[in-house]
Design a protein around this motif. Sequence first.
Motif, PDB file in Angstrom:
ATOM      1  N   GLN A  33     -42.688  -0.425  45.049  1.00  0.00           N
ATOM      2  CA  GLN A  33     -40.771   0.196  45.021  1.00  0.00           C
ATOM      3  C   GLN A  33     -41.310  -0.952  47.050  1.00  0.00           C
ATOM      4  OE1 GLN A  33     -38.381   1.296  44.211  1.00  0.00           O
ATOM      5  NE2 GLN A  33     -39.321   1.320  42.222  1.00  0.00           N
ATOM      6  N   TYR A  34     -39.814  -1.741  47.299  1.00  0.00           N
ATOM      7  CA  TYR A  34     -39.830  -1.999  49.137  1.00  0.00           C
ATOM      8  C   TYR A  34     -38.451  -2.521  49.048  1.00  0.00           C
ATOM      9  CZ  TYR A  34     -38.698  -7.176  46.276  1.00  0.00           C
ATOM     10  OH  TYR A  34     -38.098  -7.565  45.547  1.00  0.00           O
ATOM     11  N   GLN A  35     -37.875  -2.523  50.413  1.00  0.00           N
ATOM     12  CA  GLN A  35     -36.576  -3.057  50.990  1.00  0.00           C
ATOM     13  C   GLN A  35     -36.609  -4.307  51.880  1.00  0.00           C
ATOM     14  OE1 GLN A  35     -35.092   0.579  53.072  1.00  0.00           O
ATOM     15  NE2 GLN A  35     -35.226   1.507  51.308  1.00  0.00           N
ATOM     16  N   THR A  36     -36.186  -4.902  51.517  1.00  0.00           N
ATOM     17  CA  THR A  36     -35.877  -6.397  52.890  1.00  0.00           C
ATOM     18  C   THR A  36     -34.844  -6.112  53.504  1.00  0.00           C
ATOM     19  OG1 THR A  36     -34.731  -7.213  51.300  1.00  0.00           O
ATOM     20  CG2 THR A  36     -36.470  -7.849  50.605  1.00  0.00           C
ATOM     21  N   GLN A  37     -35.363  -7.016  55.060  1.00  0.00           N
ATOM     22  CA  GLN A  37     -34.556  -6.510  56.152  1.00  0.00           C
ATOM     23  C   GLN A  37     -33.776  -5.634  56.757  1.00  0.00           C
ATOM     24  OE1 GLN A  37     -33.540  -9.639  57.082  1.00  0.00           O
ATOM     25  NE2 GLN A  37     -35.096 -10.349  55.873  1.00  0.00           N
ATOM     26  N   VAL A  38     -34.973  -4.733  56.870  1.00  0.00           N
ATOM     27  CA  VAL A  38     -34.479  -3.317  57.094  1.00  0.00           C
ATOM     28  C   VAL A  38     -34.500  -3.459  58.483  1.00  0.00           C
ATOM     29  CG1 VAL A  38     -35.376  -1.170  57.238  1.00  0.00           C
ATOM     30  CG2 VAL A  38     -35.590  -2.003  55.501  1.00  0.00           C
ATOM     31  N   TYR A  48     -39.964  -3.952  53.957  1.00  0.00           N
ATOM     32  CA  TYR A  48     -40.150  -2.588  54.577  1.00  0.00           C
ATOM     33  C   TYR A  48     -40.986  -1.771  53.135  1.00  0.00           C
ATOM     34  CZ  TYR A  48     -38.576   2.624  55.541  1.00  0.00           C
ATOM     35  OH  TYR A  48     -39.004   3.811  56.175  1.00  0.00           O
ATOM     36  N   PHE A  49     -41.896  -0.829  53.342  1.00  0.00           N
ATOM     37  CA  PHE A  49     -42.778  -0.179  52.511  1.00  0.00           C
ATOM     38  C   PHE A  49     -42.442   1.239  52.846  1.00  0.00           C
ATOM     39  CE2 PHE A  49     -43.795  -4.551  52.383  1.00  0.00           C
ATOM     40  CZ  PHE A  49     -43.999  -4.270  50.888  1.00  0.00           C
ATOM     41  N   ALA A  50     -42.367   2.644  51.815  1.00  0.00           N
ATOM     42  CA  ALA A  50     -42.443   3.697  52.570  1.00  0.00           C
ATOM     43  C   ALA A  50     -43.395   4.749  52.275  1.00  0.00           C
ATOM     44  CB  ALA A  50     -41.030   4.470  51.785  1.00  0.00           C
ATOM     45  N   THR A  51     -44.516   4.318  52.924  1.00  0.00           N
ATOM     46  CA  THR A  51     -45.826   4.745  52.825  1.00  0.00           C
ATOM     47  C   THR A  51     -45.856   6.018  53.991  1.00  0.00           C
ATOM     48  OG1 THR A  51     -46.590   2.971  54.291  1.00  0.00           O
ATOM     49  CG2 THR A  51     -47.031   2.205  52.126  1.00  0.00           C
ATOM     50  N   GLU A  52     -46.918   6.329  53.640  1.00  0.00           N
ATOM     51  CA  GLU A  52     -47.446   8.105  54.063  1.00  0.00           C
ATOM     52  C   GLU A  52     -48.687   7.719  55.333  1.00  0.00           C
ATOM     53  OE1 GLU A  52     -45.663  10.221  54.615  1.00  0.00           O
ATOM     54  OE2 GLU A  52     -44.041   9.958  53.497  1.00  0.00           O
ATOM     55  N   ARG A  54     -46.802   6.895  57.949  1.00  0.00           N
ATOM     56  CA  ARG A  54     -45.939   6.333  58.145  1.00  0.00           C
ATOM     57  C   ARG A  54     -45.396   4.657  57.338  1.00  0.00           C
ATOM     58  NH1 ARG A  54     -49.861   6.172  63.007  1.00  0.00           N
ATOM     59  NH2 ARG A  54     -48.918   7.336  64.158  1.00  0.00           N
ATOM     60  N   PRO A  55     -44.090   4.680  57.723  1.00  0.00           N
ATOM     61  CA  PRO A  55     -43.639   2.869  56.829  1.00  0.00           C
ATOM     62  C   PRO A  55     -44.444   1.143  57.255  1.00  0.00           C
ATOM     63  CG  PRO A  55     -42.111   3.736  58.398  1.00  0.00           C
ATOM     64  CD  PRO A  55     -43.369   4.602  58.374  1.00  0.00           C
ATOM     65  N   THR A  56     -44.697   1.079  56.480  1.00  0.00           N
ATOM     66  CA  THR A  56     -45.779  -0.017  56.743  1.00  0.00           C
ATOM     67  C   THR A  56     -44.419  -1.317  56.545  1.00  0.00           C
ATOM     68  OG1 THR A  56     -47.601   0.302  55.406  1.00  0.00           O
ATOM     69  CG2 THR A  56     -46.753  -1.816  55.219  1.00  0.00           C
ATOM     70  N   LEU A  57     -44.611  -2.360  58.232  1.00  0.00           N
ATOM     71  CA  LEU A  57     -43.232  -2.925  57.875  1.00  0.00           C
ATOM     72  C   LEU A  57     -44.066  -4.622  57.906  1.00  0.00           C
ATOM     73  CD1 LEU A  57     -41.775  -2.044  60.825  1.00  0.00           C
ATOM     74  CD2 LEU A  57     -41.017  -1.205  58.943  1.00  0.00           C
ATOM     75  N   VAL A  58     -43.859  -5.095  57.083  1.00  0.00           N
ATOM     76  CA  VAL A  58     -44.239  -6.769  57.021  1.00  0.00           C
ATOM     77  C   VAL A  58     -43.134  -7.593  57.555  1.00  0.00           C
ATOM     78  CG1 VAL A  58     -45.068  -8.980  55.118  1.00  0.00           C
ATOM     79  CG2 VAL A  58     -45.174  -6.035  54.854  1.00  0.00           C
ATOM     80  N   PHE A  59     -43.828  -8.882  58.149  1.00  0.00           N
ATOM     81  CA  PHE A  59     -43.095 -10.158  58.941  1.00  0.00           C
ATOM     82  C   PHE A  59     -43.573 -11.150  58.599  1.00  0.00           C
ATOM     83  CE2 PHE A  59     -42.986  -6.542  61.815  1.00  0.00           C
ATOM     84  CZ  PHE A  59     -41.323  -6.128  61.706  1.00  0.00           C
ATOM     85  N   VAL A  60     -42.653 -11.596  57.517  1.00  0.00           N
ATOM     86  CA  VAL A  60     -42.835 -12.689  56.811  1.00  0.00           C
ATOM     87  C   VAL A  60     -42.791 -14.211  57.880  1.00  0.00           C
ATOM     88  CG1 VAL A  60     -43.295 -14.602  55.141  1.00  0.00           C
ATOM     89  CG2 VAL A  60     -42.902 -11.966  54.853  1.00  0.00           C
ATOM     90  N   ASP A  61     -42.725 -15.124  58.986  1.00  0.00           N
ATOM     91  CA  ASP A  61     -43.077 -16.112  59.663  1.00  0.00           C
ATOM     92  C   ASP A  61     -42.808 -17.133  59.156  1.00  0.00           C
ATOM     93  OD1 ASP A  61     -41.467 -13.863  62.196  1.00  0.00           O
ATOM     94  OD2 ASP A  61     -43.306 -14.494  63.322  1.00  0.00           O
ATOM     95  N   GLY A  62     -42.340 -18.347  58.907  1.00  0.00           N
ATOM     96  CA  GLY A  62     -42.808 -19.708  58.126  1.00  0.00           C
ATOM     97  C   GLY A  62     -42.574 -20.401  59.302  1.00  0.00           C
ATOM     98  N   ARG A  63     -42.237 -21.530  58.315  1.00  0.00           N
ATOM     99  CA  ARG A  63     -41.885 -22.926  59.057  1.00  0.00           C
ATOM    100  C   ARG A  63     -39.844 -22.739  59.405  1.00  0.00           C
ATOM    101  NH1 ARG A  63     -42.830 -28.071  56.827  1.00  0.00           N
ATOM    102  NH2 ARG A  63     -44.123 -26.676  55.542  1.00  0.00           N
ATOM    103  N   PRO A  64     -38.402 -22.056  59.190  1.00  0.00           N
ATOM    104  CA  PRO A  64     -37.917 -21.429  59.633  1.00  0.00           C
ATOM    105  C   PRO A  64     -38.446 -20.918  61.058  1.00  0.00           C
ATOM    106  CG  PRO A  64     -37.903 -21.141  57.444  1.00  0.00           C
ATOM    107  CD  PRO A  64     -39.081 -20.941  57.705  1.00  0.00           C
TER     108      PRO A  64
END
Length: 80
Positions: A33-38, A48-52, A54-64
């Motif tokens: 389960q996840y959410q995007t662009q939070v 965005y992952f609703a983990t305990e 605290r939530p886990t946030l992931v940032f995917v950078d790249g060419r853009p």
Amino acid sequence: MSSQRSNRRERLSVNPSRMERELVIKLESAGIQYQTQVEVPITTADFYFATEPRPTLVFVDGRPHRRTAQMIKDEEPNSP
């Protein structure tokens, strides 16, 4: 376009990177389960992952994010 592919596209940002698309495919195939662009207080998390505890946030950078205009935008503080 398949329904599953359409749902993925809706869950991602308007112009998702290849890395974001690949991550979505892997997360969905694993049933994670996840959410995007939070929006969080100072920025927007790509995933965005609703983990305990605290939530886990992931940032995917790249060419853009290598474009000058995007790099300037990435450096700007977001208003609360």
